[in-house]
Design an enzyme around this catalytic site. Structure first.
Site, PDB file in Angstrom:
ATOM      1  N   PHE A 146      37.430  43.499  41.689  1.00 42.40           N
ATOM      2  CA  PHE A 146      38.745  42.870  41.841  1.00 42.40           C
ATOM      3  C   PHE A 146      38.668  41.361  41.946  1.00 42.40           C
ATOM      4  CE2 PHE A 146      37.456  42.856  46.308  1.00 42.40           C
ATOM      5  CZ  PHE A 146      37.966  41.634  46.730  1.00 42.40           C
ATOM      6  N   LYS A 169      36.998  48.974  31.894  1.00 44.24           N
ATOM      7  CA  LYS A 169      37.697  49.646  32.998  1.00 44.24           C
ATOM      8  C   LYS A 169      37.812  48.607  34.092  1.00 44.24           C
ATOM      9  CE  LYS A 169      37.621  51.340  36.622  1.00 44.24           C
ATOM     10  NZ  LYS A 169      38.350  50.738  37.764  1.00 44.24           N
ATOM     11  N   GLU A 183      41.094  48.619  39.693  1.00 45.93           N
ATOM     12  CA  GLU A 183      42.424  49.208  39.874  1.00 45.93           C
ATOM     13  C   GLU A 183      43.268  48.357  40.826  1.00 45.93           C
ATOM     14  OE1 GLU A 183      39.618  50.210  40.942  1.00 45.93           O
ATOM     15  OE2 GLU A 183      39.684  51.083  42.955  1.00 45.93           O
ATOM     16  N   SER A 207      30.264  46.248  44.124  1.00 44.22           N
ATOM     17  CA  SER A 207      29.550  46.356  45.404  1.00 44.22           C
ATOM     18  C   SER A 207      28.207  47.088  45.247  1.00 44.22           C
ATOM     19  CB  SER A 207      30.431  47.117  46.399  1.00 44.22           C
ATOM     20  OG  SER A 207      30.651  48.422  45.913  1.00 44.22           O
ATOM     21  N   CYS A 251      31.116  36.622  45.167  1.00 44.11           N
ATOM     22  CA  CYS A 251      29.737  37.107  45.299  1.00 44.11           C
ATOM     23  C   CYS A 251      28.776  35.958  45.538  1.00 44.11           C
ATOM     24  CB  CYS A 251      29.323  37.882  44.061  1.00 44.11           C
ATOM     25  SG  CYS A 251      29.169  36.834  42.624  1.00 44.11           S
ATOM     26  N   GLU A 296      27.456  42.614  53.994  1.00 44.24           N
ATOM     27  CA  GLU A 296      28.201  41.640  53.188  1.00 44.24           C
ATOM     28  C   GLU A 296      29.643  41.711  53.692  1.00 44.24           C
ATOM     29  OE1 GLU A 296      29.142  42.631  49.085  1.00 44.24           O
ATOM     30  OE2 GLU A 296      29.062  40.528  48.511  1.00 44.24           O
TER      31      GLU A 296
HETATM   32  P1  NAD Z   1      33.685  47.951  43.982  1.00 44.00           P
HETATM   33  O1  NAD Z   1      32.262  48.301  43.843  1.00 44.00           O
HETATM   34  O2  NAD Z   1      34.494  48.632  45.021  1.00 44.00           O
HETATM   35  O3  NAD Z   1      34.476  48.220  42.594  1.00 44.00           O
HETATM   36  C1  NAD Z   1      33.979  47.725  41.387  1.00 44.00           C
HETATM   37  C2  NAD Z   1      34.421  48.662  40.254  1.00 44.00           C
HETATM   38  O4  NAD Z   1      33.816  49.945  40.443  1.00 44.00           O
HETATM   39  C3  NAD Z   1      35.920  48.885  40.176  1.00 44.00           C
HETATM   40  O5  NAD Z   1      36.314  48.887  38.827  1.00 44.00           O
HETATM   41  C4  NAD Z   1      36.116  50.273  40.811  1.00 44.00           C
HETATM   42  O6  NAD Z   1      37.201  50.983  40.265  1.00 44.00           O
HETATM   43  C5  NAD Z   1      34.806  50.971  40.467  1.00 44.00           C
HETATM   44  N1  NAD Z   1      34.421  51.944  41.503  1.00 44.00           N
HETATM   45  C6  NAD Z   1      34.689  51.882  42.833  1.00 44.00           C
HETATM   46  N2  NAD Z   1      34.118  52.922  43.474  1.00 44.00           N
HETATM   47  C7  NAD Z   1      33.497  53.664  42.541  1.00 44.00           C
HETATM   48  C8  NAD Z   1      32.714  54.858  42.587  1.00 44.00           C
HETATM   49  N3  NAD Z   1      32.489  55.492  43.733  1.00 44.00           N
HETATM   50  N4  NAD Z   1      32.197  55.329  41.426  1.00 44.00           N
HETATM   51  C9  NAD Z   1      32.420  54.692  40.264  1.00 44.00           C
HETATM   52  N5  NAD Z   1      33.147  53.549  40.158  1.00 44.00           N
HETATM   53  C10 NAD Z   1      33.681  53.039  41.275  1.00 44.00           C
HETATM   54  O7  NAD Z   1      33.723  46.351  44.148  1.00 44.00           O
HETATM   55  P2  NAD Z   1      34.956  45.408  44.508  1.00 44.00           P
HETATM   56  O8  NAD Z   1      35.329  45.610  45.931  1.00 44.00           O
HETATM   57  O9  NAD Z   1      36.003  45.521  43.459  1.00 44.00           O
HETATM   58  O10 NAD Z   1      34.277  43.959  44.335  1.00 44.00           O
HETATM   59  C11 NAD Z   1      33.611  43.282  45.386  1.00 44.00           C
HETATM   60  C12 NAD Z   1      32.105  43.443  45.269  1.00 44.00           C
HETATM   61  O11 NAD Z   1      31.654  42.958  44.004  1.00 44.00           O
HETATM   62  C13 NAD Z   1      31.342  42.627  46.302  1.00 44.00           C
HETATM   63  O12 NAD Z   1      30.294  43.409  46.819  1.00 44.00           O
HETATM   64  C14 NAD Z   1      30.783  41.438  45.495  1.00 44.00           C
HETATM   65  O13 NAD Z   1      29.609  40.858  46.013  1.00 44.00           O
HETATM   66  C15 NAD Z   1      30.521  42.103  44.182  1.00 44.00           C
HETATM   67  N6  NAD Z   1      30.453  41.110  43.110  1.00 44.00           N
HETATM   68  C16 NAD Z   1      29.219  40.829  42.592  1.00 44.00           C
HETATM   69  C17 NAD Z   1      29.101  39.862  41.598  1.00 44.00           C
HETATM   70  C18 NAD Z   1      27.754  39.523  41.019  1.00 44.00           C
HETATM   71  O14 NAD Z   1      27.709  38.856  39.990  1.00 44.00           O
HETATM   72  N7  NAD Z   1      26.663  39.945  41.613  1.00 44.00           N
HETATM   73  C19 NAD Z   1      30.250  39.210  41.132  1.00 44.00           C
HETATM   74  C20 NAD Z   1      31.500  39.550  41.695  1.00 44.00           C
HETATM   75  C21 NAD Z   1      31.593  40.507  42.686  1.00 44.00           C
END
Ligand code: NAD
Length: 495
Positions: free
Chosen positions: A150, A174, A177, A227, A282, A381
């Site tokens: 997000f 994808k 959401e 994440s 991040c 985090e």
């Molecule tokens: P998230 O992991 O909750 O969601 C990311 C994506 O995965 C979304 O599209 C979501 O729909 C999908 N998703 C969620 N749960 C899932 C599951 N159980 N199985 C399959 N798909 C699933 O992450 P978020 O809260 O949207 O974003 C924040 C996180 O992203 C933080 O941990 C941040 O550090 C990380 N991030 C990392 C970078 C990087 O380059 N390393 C960059 C931006 C954000």
């Protein structure tokens, strides 16, 4: 009725996808913005089948033509920069400046994708054996999938699909959401730039839709950003199904402050790097490591942080926006509460309110001192506007701390000493390193590379190396016997 977020499947914008709709809410008020329905299993299959077919034609389009699409796309994104910034601000609650920065960093990647012809050049060596030459082609993979978080709804999709498409692949996105409409607008602009209608598909949903995509037999590669637990799940599942996978995950980024660093510079940079974007980056700095007498800067840091207030994106004085959801806010508040039991809380943002927006997901700047690696606020985090101060005696001790941390996304050192900076950049086990720069995100002609628990996969990617992820190199060794040559008037041809 709230606006439906459409899916882009087989070149059609579909507003009536299968699953039950859920609301996307405005994080400044928690009022519904629009509603989105998850794609059904059948719709995911249609998207993959359409992308697979699109790939057959798209891979034959000459590379310079694919690059020209990216030039037109970059131009359109720039023309719509303000509009996209406003949409990002509306969905995420980011300040307008921050939201426009999100879009701009994505535009830079589209720009880089327009250079794809040069980036896709193979290699040649003549005479690898007597009369034998070898050359390599760089060829696209097929259907690639991107799963995005997000926190950068424009930049992170744009990290992925422009480069993948420019390389000749078809792509299924994808988006998160929690803010899916920005991706829809990015897709509309790609079509307006003249892209064939089916090379990009956009499907919405959550775990179920992601799992179907990353295990689908016709998907060749998966890019994920999000994440740690989800990144690990996606990496394990996708590779278990023999996909190429790159998964960018969470972080805990340290800034080391040496005693010789400029205190004004340290304080002003730390404020923005820690609580900017509500700490939902991040690459945010979440741990400040003060070496020796540098700890004397902590009171001034507290005073500056206390002046910073979140607010609505229509308020140009707001330093940052809300957290993305009430759940994210509740999680951050519980970590602050845990921190108060363990460390000294110099500034507590738990009770933050913003006039006119009583229901927003606000958290004020929060500062802890006396934090140790055993504490929950150090280990987790937090992904909120919370900064932990650790004090150490030496640069060696700071390096030991940073290198023992399970994450390795970004770090920085503030110092006037070239020797200290050189030692830090050489010895630290982190992907992006800043010297007197708090958030060292490289421009897209460099790779973006997390280390340790911040990245699972290979071909550390985006920018230059992104081409290597979305392509396969084919090495061709050829022998052309001289007695096969037929002389003609104009040319030399083979029998
Ligand atoms: P998230 O992991 O909750 O969601 C990311 C994506 O995965 C979304 O599209 C979501 O729909 C999908 N998703 C969620 N749960 C899932 C599951 N159980 N199985 C399959 N798909 C699933 O992450 P978020 O809260 O949207 O974003 C924040 C996180 O992203 C933080 O941990 C941040 O550090 C990380 N991030 C990392 C970078 C990087 O380059 N390393 C960059 C931006 C954000």
């Amino acid at each position: 009725m709230a606006t439906r977020v459409p899916h882009l499947i087989n070149g059609e914008w579909r507003h009536d996808a299968g699953g039950a709709p859920f609301a996307v809410t405005d994080p400044t008020s928690n009022q519904p913005l629009w509603e989105v329905a998850s794609a059904s299993a059948d719709e995911i299959n249609q998207a993959v089948a359409s992308a697979k077919q699109a790939f057959q034609a798209w891979r034959e389009v000459p590379t310079p033509e694919r690059a020209r699409l990216m030039l037109r796309y970059q131009h359109l994104l720039k023309q719509h920069h303000d509009e996209l910034g406003a949409l990002v601000a509306q969905e995420t609650g980011k300040t307008i400046a921050d939201a426009k920065g999100d879009v701009w960093r994505g535009i830079e990647v589209a720009e880089q994708a327009a250079n794809v012809s040069a980036l896709m050049m193979g290699e040649t060596v003549e005479n690898v054996a007597r009369g034998v030459d070898t050359h390599s082609w760089v060829q696209p993979l097929g259907v690639c999938v991107g799963i995005t978080p997000f926190n950068f709804p424009a930049m992170i999709p744009l990290w992925m699909f422009p480069m993948a498409l420019a390389c000749g692949n078809a792509f299924i996105l994808k988006p998160s959401e929690q803010d899916p409409m920005t991706a829809v607008r990015l897709g509309e602009l790609l079509l307006e730039a003249g892209a064939p209608k089916d090379i990009l598909q956009i499907v919405h949903g959550r775990k179920e839709q992601v799992d179907q995509l990353i295990t689908h037999p016709d998907v060749k590669a998966v890019s994920f950003v999000g994440s740690v637990p989800v990144g690990q799940h996606i990496y394990r599942t996708a590779t278990d199904h023999m996909k190429r996978a790159q998964c960018f995950a969470g972080a805990k980024n340290h800034m080391v402050i040496m005693p010789d660093a400029n205190p004004q510079q340290v304080v002003s940079q730390l404020v923005g790097a820690s609580v900017g974007a509500a700490g939902q980056r991040c690459m945010a700095i979440s741990v400040a490591v003060f070496v020796g007498s540098a700890g004397d800067m902590i009171p001034a840091l507290r005073d500056e942080l206390a002046k910073v207030m979140p607010g609505h994106h229509s308020d140009t004085a707001a330093a940052y926006g809300p957290l993305i959801s009430p759940q994210a806010r509740a999680r951050v508040l519980s970590l602050i509460e845990a921190g108060k039991q363990e460390a000294e809380c110099l500034l507590d943002g738990s009770d933050c309110t913003v006039p006119g927006y009583p229901d927003g997901n606000w958290v004020g700047p929060t500062l802890f001192r006396g934090v140790t690696p055993q504490m929950m606020i150090y280990k987790e985090e937090i992904f909120g506007p919370v900064l932990c101060c650790v004090e150490v005696e030496s640069l060696d001790e700071a390096l030991k701390l940073v290198n023992a941390n399970p994450y390795g996304n970004g770090t920085s050192i503030f110092t006037k000493s070239g020797a200290a900076a050189r030692k830090y950049q050489h010895e630290v086990e982190v992907g992006q390193v800043g010297i007197n720069i708090p958030i060292p995100v490289p421009l897209p002609f460099f790779s973006f590379t997390g280390w340790k628990g911040s990245f699972y996969g290979d071909l550390h990617a985006y920018g230059k190396q992104g081409v290597r992820f979305y392509t396969e190199t084919k090495t061709v060794t050829s022998r052309w016997p001289e007695d096969e040559i037929v002389e003609t008037n104009m040319t030399i041809s083979l029998k």
